[in-house]
Design a protein around this motif. Structure first.
Motif, PDB file in Angstrom:
ATOM      1  N   VAL A 455       0.838  -1.208   0.000  1.00 47.81           N
ATOM      2  CA  VAL A 455       0.000   0.000   0.000  1.00 47.81           C
ATOM      3  C   VAL A 455       0.872   1.257   0.000  1.00 47.81           C
ATOM      4  N   LEU A 456       1.866   1.310   0.881  1.00 43.43           N
ATOM      5  CA  LEU A 456       2.665   2.532   1.014  1.00 43.43           C
ATOM      6  C   LEU A 456       3.654   2.713  -0.132  1.00 43.43           C
ATOM      7  N   LEU A 457       4.005   1.641  -0.830  1.00 39.56           N
ATOM      8  CA  LEU A 457       4.843   1.759  -2.016  1.00 39.56           C
ATOM      9  C   LEU A 457       4.079   2.433  -3.154  1.00 39.56           C
ATOM     10  N   ASN A 458       2.780   2.201  -3.199  1.00 39.49           N
ATOM     11  CA  ASN A 458       1.982   2.631  -4.343  1.00 39.49           C
ATOM     12  C   ASN A 458       1.088   3.842  -4.099  1.00 39.49           C
ATOM     13  N   PHE A 459       0.913   4.231  -2.815  1.00 37.08           N
ATOM     14  CA  PHE A 459      -0.041   5.302  -2.537  1.00 37.08           C
ATOM     15  C   PHE A 459       0.467   6.264  -1.471  1.00 37.08           C
ATOM     16  N   ALA A 490      -2.312   7.609  -6.052  1.00 35.18           N
ATOM     17  CA  ALA A 490      -1.308   6.703  -6.591  1.00 35.18           C
ATOM     18  C   ALA A 490      -0.019   7.443  -6.891  1.00 35.18           C
ATOM     19  N   VAL A 491       1.117   6.775  -6.614  1.00 35.00           N
ATOM     20  CA  VAL A 491       2.430   7.365  -6.891  1.00 35.00           C
ATOM     21  C   VAL A 491       3.201   6.432  -7.821  1.00 35.00           C
ATOM     22  N   ASN A 492       4.154   6.997  -8.539  1.00 30.12           N
ATOM     23  CA  ASN A 492       4.984   6.183  -9.433  1.00 30.12           C
ATOM     24  C   ASN A 492       6.035   5.430  -8.600  1.00 30.12           C
TER      25      ASN A 492
END
Length: 492
Positions: A455-459, A490-492
């Motif tokens: 979750v924290l890797l992507n958002f 969402a984050v890259n």
């Protein structure tokens, strides 16, 4: 004796008995020297009211702040928050302490009982077999299965984030943990993530927990049979449906010939080896254990993830540090492997602090002292006494932790020892302790690392206003969690 005399005499006798019983509890009982509220020392009604009201963990915390490390909370029950209790009551040399029958009650699937309610010999036999399904080897074999569900969770959350929708992370964490454990315990997913909703059976699991808490109180007063008679027929049918759902799926899985790395593959494989021949699991043990795996391996894991996410969002600097650690170590979901995740020191520290702040099982798991009495945390306790360590009270006590109400993951790292080195960290045993501790501890830790890191890797997350004060919840053995509403970017 006339009817009128009988009508007068019966209540008079009952009142006399109650007065004498209260007098005995206060002035003659073997536990009379232990501190506690006078109403609690006199009658169990004080504790029972808190249990039914859903605020027992908070009450016990308040009582320990007032009375110290040991409190008499009912006439025959002591609550301890000293770390030594784990060794004295739950440890490998404390096998004479039995599980409190009033708390645990009978096994719903009959006898022989499953691993939770089994006696010491039956428990050891079952645990030896089942432990293979939770070994490091099994966990490595199951890693691809777990990653598949973590990836599906991220996909579903991205769809919601793209729409700008508020998202209840409690639900999505539950969807994920129930799907994982459904696959491991039943050999098939429940498809909660796929359908984005709870099934009726999962909903019944949540309702069943409250009934279990009420049943504990009823058993204490000897009204269990009357209580069972008074349960509405609809509720009885729901309970039967709930039990049948679990047992039918265990039976269906056992009927399959497969080497997929779920729980029963390991149990069946080792049931046939020379060491365990003739010592396999009875059908009632299998049914009961299947239901236990589904509860113990789902709701508790989702609870910790929900609570930890809330505390991270309330402490932006901690969240930023954790996100940096995860995003520096990994670029994509494919990179999230078990060994690498276990090396993230700040992630592990956050998990420990989350378990301290918001333990999934905040109440104590009561044991009964042996007939001749026993030493507990430096105090002699009479035989037949119920003793326990309530986790919420122990983890929030200033006698165990500095700044107990503050979320400080650094206390679990070398950098925090100058300020928090005096913390009694050995009191933190969220998976219990000794020969009856949680079998799925390693699985739970990997699951929590994997899901949270995914979750924290992507958002990037933002806590919605309606989630303020989220941890103020009722508790019926487990927390009655409300929605944890967040916005996802969402984050890259």
């Amino acid at each position: 004796m006339s009817l009128l005399q009988s009508i007068v005499l019966v209540p008079a006798l009952a009142l006399t008995y109650a007065v004498l019983k209260i007098f005995y509890n206060l002035f003659l009982h073997p536990l009379r020297s232990y501190p506690g509220p006078i109403i609690g020392r006199a009658t169990a009604l004080y504790s029972d009211k808190a249990t039914i009201s859903g605020n027992l963990p908070q009450l016990l915390h308040h009582l320990h702040l007032k009375y110290g490390p040991v409190v008499r909370i009912t006439p025959n029950e002591l609550s301890f928050i000293d770390a030594d209790v784990w060794k004295d009551v739950y440890g490998h040399h404390a096998t004479a302490f039995e599980k409190d029958k009033m708390f645990y009650g009978p096994d719903s699937y009959g006898t022989p009982a499953g691993i939770i309610r089994a006696d010491n010999a039956a428990h050891a036999r079952q645990r030896k077999l089942v432990s293979h399904a939770f070994s490091d080897k099994a966990l490595r074999d199951q890693e691809a299965l777990l990653k598949g569900y973590a990836e599906l969770l991220v996909t579903k959350l991205k769809e919601l984030g793209a729409k700008g929708m508020k998202t209840d992370l409690v639900k999505w964490y539950n969807f994920t943990t129930f799907d994982i454990m459904g696959d491991l315990a039943f050999g098939e997913p429940l498809k909660l993530l796929e359908d984005a909703k709870y099934t009726p059976w999962v909903n019944s699991v949540f309702g069943h927990i409250r009934l279990v808490a009420i049943s504990q109180v009823i058993r204490r007063w000897g009204f269990d049979k009357l209580f069972q008679m008074c349960i509405p027929m609809k509720a009885k049918e729901q309970r039967k449906t709930h039990m049948r759902f679990s047992s039918d799926r265990v039976d269906a899985r056992l009927a399959k010939k497969t080497d997929r790395p779920d729980i029963w593959t390991y149990v069946l494989r080792h049931s046939e080896d020379e060491e365990h021949k003739g010592k396999g699991l009875h059908p009632t043990e299998m049914h009961s254990n299947g239901a236990i795996f589904m509860l113990a391996g789902t709701e508790t894991t989702a609870t910790e993830l929900s609570g930890l996410t809330y505390f991270l969002l309330k402490n932006p600097a901690k969240m930023a540090r954790l996100q940096e650690e995860i995003r520096t170590a990994f670029s994509t979901l494919d990179d999230l492997h078990m060994n690498e995740l276990s090396k993230l020191t700040y992630l592990n520290a956050c998990l420990e602090e989350g378990l301290r702040m918001y333990p999934p099982v905040p109440v104590g798991l009561p044991r009964t002292t042996p007939r001749d009495g026993a030493q507990v945390a430096g105090s002699w306790v009479a035989g037949g006494t119920t003793v326990m360590l309530p986790q919420y009270a122990a983890y929030h006590s200033p006698s165990n932790f500095k700044d107990p109400e503050t979320f400080v993951p650094e206390r679990w790292l070398p950098e925090g020892q100058a300020e928090y080195g005096s913390d009694h960290k050995d009191v933190l045993q969220p998976f219990s302790y000794g020969p009856r501790n949680c079998l799925g501890k390693n699985l739970a830790y990997h699951e929590m690392r994997l899901i949270l890191a995914s979750v924290l890797l992507n958002f990037d997350l933002e806590l919605c206003e309606e989630a303020e004060g989220w941890p103020k919840q009722e508790n019926f053995i487990l927390w009655s969690k409300g929605p944890l509403m967040v916005r996802l970017k969402a984050v890259n």
